[in-house]
Design an enzyme around this catalytic site. Structure first.
Site, PDB file in Angstrom:
ATOM      1  N   HIS A 174      62.539   7.190  18.451  1.00 32.86           N
ATOM      2  CA  HIS A 174      61.366   6.328  18.590  1.00 32.86           C
ATOM      3  C   HIS A 174      61.606   5.140  19.520  1.00 32.86           C
ATOM      4  O   HIS A 174      60.963   5.035  20.558  1.00 32.86           O
ATOM      5  CB  HIS A 174      60.972   5.864  17.171  1.00 32.86           C
ATOM      6  CG  HIS A 174      59.723   5.052  17.110  1.00 32.86           C
ATOM      7  ND1 HIS A 174      59.005   4.882  15.949  1.00 32.86           N
ATOM      8  CD2 HIS A 174      59.064   4.332  18.038  1.00 32.86           C
ATOM      9  CE1 HIS A 174      57.952   4.119  16.191  1.00 32.86           C
ATOM     10  NE2 HIS A 174      57.965   3.768  17.449  1.00 32.86           N
ATOM     11  N   GLU A 203      51.468  -0.251  14.274  1.00 29.98           N
ATOM     12  CA  GLU A 203      52.847  -0.515  13.831  1.00 29.98           C
ATOM     13  C   GLU A 203      53.140  -2.008  13.623  1.00 29.98           C
ATOM     14  O   GLU A 203      54.291  -2.419  13.686  1.00 29.98           O
ATOM     15  CB  GLU A 203      53.829   0.046  14.869  1.00 29.98           C
ATOM     16  CG  GLU A 203      53.824   1.548  14.958  1.00 29.98           C
ATOM     17  CD  GLU A 203      55.049   2.061  15.679  1.00 29.98           C
ATOM     18  OE1 GLU A 203      55.967   2.542  15.018  1.00 29.98           O
ATOM     19  OE2 GLU A 203      55.092   1.950  16.929  1.00 29.98           O
ATOM     20  N   HIS A 255      58.952  -4.869  19.452  1.00 34.10           N
ATOM     21  CA  HIS A 255      59.158  -3.435  19.220  1.00 34.10           C
ATOM     22  C   HIS A 255      58.874  -2.714  20.524  1.00 34.10           C
ATOM     23  O   HIS A 255      57.839  -2.937  21.150  1.00 34.10           O
ATOM     24  CB  HIS A 255      58.231  -2.924  18.111  1.00 34.10           C
ATOM     25  CG  HIS A 255      58.182  -1.425  18.052  1.00 34.10           C
ATOM     26  ND1 HIS A 255      59.325  -0.656  17.895  1.00 34.10           N
ATOM     27  CD2 HIS A 255      57.153  -0.546  18.142  1.00 34.10           C
ATOM     28  CE1 HIS A 255      58.987   0.624  17.904  1.00 34.10           C
ATOM     29  NE2 HIS A 255      57.679   0.722  18.053  1.00 34.10           N
ATOM     30  N   HIS A 297      59.919   0.984  23.229  1.00 32.85           N
ATOM     31  CA  HIS A 297      60.435   2.349  23.344  1.00 32.85           C
ATOM     32  C   HIS A 297      61.107   2.502  24.715  1.00 32.85           C
ATOM     33  O   HIS A 297      60.915   3.509  25.382  1.00 32.85           O
ATOM     34  CB  HIS A 297      59.314   3.388  23.241  1.00 32.85           C
ATOM     35  CG  HIS A 297      58.279   3.105  22.184  1.00 32.85           C
ATOM     36  ND1 HIS A 297      56.932   3.121  22.437  1.00 32.85           N
ATOM     37  CD2 HIS A 297      58.407   2.802  20.878  1.00 32.85           C
ATOM     38  CE1 HIS A 297      56.254   2.851  21.309  1.00 32.85           C
ATOM     39  NE2 HIS A 297      57.135   2.636  20.355  1.00 32.85           N
TER      40      HIS A 297
HETATM   41 ZN   LIG Z   1      56.629   2.430  18.281  1.00 29.46          ZN
END
Ligand SMILES: [Zn+2]
Length: 239
Positions: free
Chosen positions: A166, A77, A96, A98
């Site tokens: 996500h 990603e 990024h 979660h």
């Molecule tokens: Zn992710």
């Protein structure tokens, strides 16, 4: 060069801090833009952030191509990072993650807003990116520049965006300020859930308050937290 070496050490520290603060687990990543070349960025190879070492840090073009992979496997990603740097010249760091608190806000239609002053840098209203709108059924991973660019657009001029089903993306003017916002995004999520369970009339920070607090969140404020987080993550602290 010494300055770049310090920055890369800080990037290793950011990985450990985000893990120690529960913002990333075995997944999630943090990058910095190359200070001497705005068309490049640095990001670890695919590894749990808590385990990241200086030899794991790779250099990428904004398109997500490794400059010299040396056999290291990159994160799938990574396009989240390059697309944010491409869209926003002011952005010098991207995270990024979660983290569990933010997930409900991406799927319930509840808008996340700052509930206390420490959380103002998340912005007055956190937008939600739903990859399904443009890409239909996917595996939910941002595995192309097209998806990364669509997500970056959702950030607008802000520092945070949620990703439906996500996680979240957080951007900022430097690495430490971005880690700070990611930590307080997660705290805000927890506090807002508690507050909304107690009352239907939660009073959030106003737009003006959000702006004023964010503008007065100085590097000295961020460094106070950074020093503390470095100690907890067993990493050296450098002002
Ligand atoms: Zn992710």
């Amino acid at each position: 060069m010494a300055k770049l070496d310090d920055l890369l050490e800080d990037l290793v520290t950011a990985n450990r801090v985000l893990a120690s603060q529960g913002i990333v687990d075995s997944f999630g990543h943090v990058s910095i833009r190359h200070p001497g070349n705005p068309m490049r960025y640095f990001l670890s190879r695919a590894r749990a952030p808590e385990r990241v070492e200086i030899g794991d840090i790779m250099e990428f073009t904004l398109e997500g191509d490794p400059v010299d992979a040396k056999g290291r496997r990159p994160y799938l990603e990574r396009f989240i990072h390059g697309a944010a740097y491409e869209m926003r010249p002011d952005v010098m760091s991207v995270i990024h993650n979660h983290s569990p608190g933010v997930i409900p806000f991406g799927i319930t239609g509840r808008t996340m807003r700052p509930v206390m002053h420490m959380c103002a840098t998340i912005g007055h209203e956190v937008p939600i990116w739903d990859q399904h709108t443009k890409f239909g059924d996917t595996n939910l991973l941002v595995e192309s520049m097209a998806m990364g660019r669509d997500l970056a657009k959702k950030l607008g001029k802000g520092r945070t965006a949620l990703m439906r089903g996500h996680g979240a993306v957080v951007v900022g003017p430097d690495l430490r300020a971005t880690v700070y916002t990611a930590v307080y995004l997660e705290l805000n999520a927890k506090l807002q859930m508690q507050a909304e369970a107690m009352s239907k009339k939660v009073k959030f920070l106003t737009k003006g308050e959000t702006k004023l607090v964010a503008a007065t969140t100085t590097p000295a404020n961020v460094n106070r937290a950074w020093e503390n987080w470095c100690r907890k993550a067993d990493r050296p602290y450098k002002e």
